[in-house]
Motif scaffolding. Structure first.
Motif, short mmCIF file in Angstrom:
data_model
loop_
_atom_site.label_atom_id
_atom_site.label_comp_id
_atom_site.label_asym_id
_atom_site.label_seq_id
_atom_site.Cartn_x
_atom_site.Cartn_y
_atom_site.Cartn_z
N VAL A 24 0.88 -1.17 0.00
CA VAL A 24 0.00 0.00 0.00
C VAL A 24 0.91 1.22 0.00
N SER A 25 0.75 2.11 -0.97
CA SER A 25 1.65 3.26 -1.05
C SER A 25 0.87 4.56 -1.19
N LEU A 35 -7.76 -0.17 5.88
CA LEU A 35 -7.54 -1.55 5.43
C LEU A 35 -8.27 -2.52 6.34
N VAL A 36 -8.89 -3.53 5.75
CA VAL A 36 -9.48 -4.65 6.47
C VAL A 36 -9.09 -5.94 5.76
N ALA A 37 -9.21 -7.07 6.46
CA ALA A 37 -8.88 -8.36 5.88
C ALA A 37 -9.79 -9.43 6.47
N PHE A 38 -10.14 -10.41 5.63
CA PHE A 38 -10.99 -11.54 6.01
C PHE A 38 -10.26 -12.82 5.65
N THR A 39 -10.38 -13.87 6.47
CA THR A 39 -9.80 -15.15 6.09
C THR A 39 -10.61 -15.73 4.93
N ARG A 40 -9.91 -16.31 3.96
CA ARG A 40 -10.58 -16.74 2.74
C ARG A 40 -11.56 -17.89 3.00
N GLU A 41 -11.20 -18.80 3.91
CA GLU A 41 -12.05 -19.96 4.11
C GLU A 41 -13.29 -19.67 4.95
N ASP A 42 -13.28 -18.54 5.66
CA ASP A 42 -14.41 -18.20 6.53
C ASP A 42 -14.40 -16.69 6.77
N PHE A 43 -15.28 -15.98 6.04
CA PHE A 43 -15.26 -14.52 6.14
C PHE A 43 -15.67 -14.01 7.52
N SER A 44 -16.28 -14.86 8.35
CA SER A 44 -16.64 -14.41 9.70
C SER A 44 -15.39 -14.24 10.57
N GLU A 45 -14.27 -14.86 10.19
CA GLU A 45 -13.01 -14.60 10.87
C GLU A 45 -12.29 -13.50 10.10
N LYS A 46 -12.05 -12.38 10.77
CA LYS A 46 -11.57 -11.18 10.08
C LYS A 46 -10.70 -10.35 11.01
N TYR A 47 -10.01 -9.40 10.42
CA TYR A 47 -9.16 -8.49 11.18
C TYR A 47 -9.94 -7.87 12.33
N SER A 48 -9.30 -7.85 13.50
CA SER A 48 -9.87 -7.23 14.69
C SER A 48 -8.94 -6.14 15.19
N CYS A 83 6.75 4.64 6.62
CA CYS A 83 6.14 5.72 7.40
C CYS A 83 6.25 5.48 8.90
N GLY A 84 5.83 4.30 9.36
CA GLY A 84 5.93 3.95 10.77
C GLY A 84 4.84 4.52 11.65
N VAL A 85 3.86 5.22 11.06
CA VAL A 85 2.77 5.81 11.85
C VAL A 85 1.45 5.37 11.24
N HIS A 86 0.72 4.54 12.01
CA HIS A 86 -0.58 4.02 11.58
C HIS A 86 -1.47 3.93 12.81
N THR A 130 -11.03 -0.64 11.18
CA THR A 130 -9.94 -0.70 10.22
C THR A 130 -8.55 -0.51 10.84
N LEU A 131 -7.55 -0.96 10.08
CA LEU A 131 -6.19 -0.45 10.26
C LEU A 131 -6.12 0.82 9.43
N ASN A 132 -5.86 1.94 10.08
CA ASN A 132 -5.82 3.23 9.39
C ASN A 132 -4.36 3.54 9.03
N VAL A 133 -3.99 3.10 7.83
CA VAL A 133 -2.61 3.20 7.37
C VAL A 133 -2.27 4.67 7.11
N PHE A 134 -1.11 5.09 7.59
CA PHE A 134 -0.60 6.46 7.45
C PHE A 134 -1.36 7.48 8.32
N GLN A 135 -2.22 7.04 9.22
CA GLN A 135 -2.98 7.98 10.06
C GLN A 135 -2.28 8.20 11.38
N LYS A 136 -2.16 9.46 11.78
CA LYS A 136 -1.51 9.82 13.04
C LYS A 136 -2.57 10.11 14.10
N SER A 137 -2.53 9.36 15.19
CA SER A 137 -3.38 9.65 16.34
C SER A 137 -2.50 9.71 17.58
#
Length: 209
Positions: A24-25, A35-48, A83-86, A130-137
């Motif tokens: 991701v650039s 960004l979010v992600a889901f396991t392919r074999e079971d979409f109910s298991e997903k990024y937390s 970047c190092g900041v997410h 989400t994972l908020n890539v490049f976001q500073k908090s």
């Protein structure tokens, strides 16, 4: 690897196999990507977002850290990070946030991530925080206030992820027109394996149909 440019206020989804990488650039700098992600074999298991904080034992992740699912399994690992900041504290922008807080055109990252994964039968309610890539908090003050700052991403900054499992990934270019995204909204670039198909979508286009 194939390259794909996500237009501003839009999203895209793609599959990635275990052990494969994608990037991701930030082509113009100061633009957040959700960004979010889901396991392919079971979409109910997903990024937390919550378990990613818990299992990394930190409020900000970078190179070497993993994204974890709601079952406590690693799904993606950051293998390179310019970047190092997410952010792993804020939820994605959405229609009511844009209306109420930013007075922006409705249709935010939650909606754009949803229309990107909708062909797989995933509902809007199933899109996780989400994972908020490049976001500073930052957390500051006696009351531990949570504050958004301007994204520190420079033009061309890249974050590389390796898939710990076969996964469906969705990425959006943040739609919140405020200082966190710099002076203006821009797009986000992807580099993904040649074998995968990229599905681009925007809730703005859905509204116009």
């Amino acid at each position: 690897m194939q390259e794909y440019s996500i237009p501003k206020k839009s999203g895209a989804s793609f599959y990635v196999d275990e052990g494969e990488c994608f990037e991701v650039s930030n082509p113009e700098g100061e633009q957040i990507a959700d960004l979010v992600a889901f396991t392919r074999e079971d979409f109910s298991e997903k990024y937390s977002q919550a378990y990613t904080r818990h299992l990394n034992d930190k409020l900000r992740i970078s190179e070497g850290d993993s994204l974890y699912t709601n079952e406590g399994n690693p799904i993606l690992t950051i293998t390179h990070d310019d970047c190092g900041v997410h952010d792993i504290l804020y939820g994605p922008c959405n229609e009511w946030l844009l209306n109420d807080l930013f007075q922006s055109e409705p249709g935010g990252c939650r909606e754009n991530l949803w229309v990107a994964v909708q062909p797989e039968g995933i509902s809007e309610e199933e899109v996780p925080n989400t994972l908020n890539v490049f976001q500073k908090s930052t957390i500051s003050g006696d009351q531990q206030e949570l504050e958004l700052g301007r994204s520190p991403a420079d033009p061309g900054d890249v974050v590389e992820f390796e898939a710990d499992r076969d996964a469906l990934v969705a990425v959006s270019a943040c739609s919140a027109a405020d200082i966190a995204n710099g002076d203006e909204l821009t797009g986000i670039d992807l580099r993904v394996p040649d074998y995968t198909t990229i599905h681009g979508a925007s809730i703005q286009n859905e509204h116009n149909h």
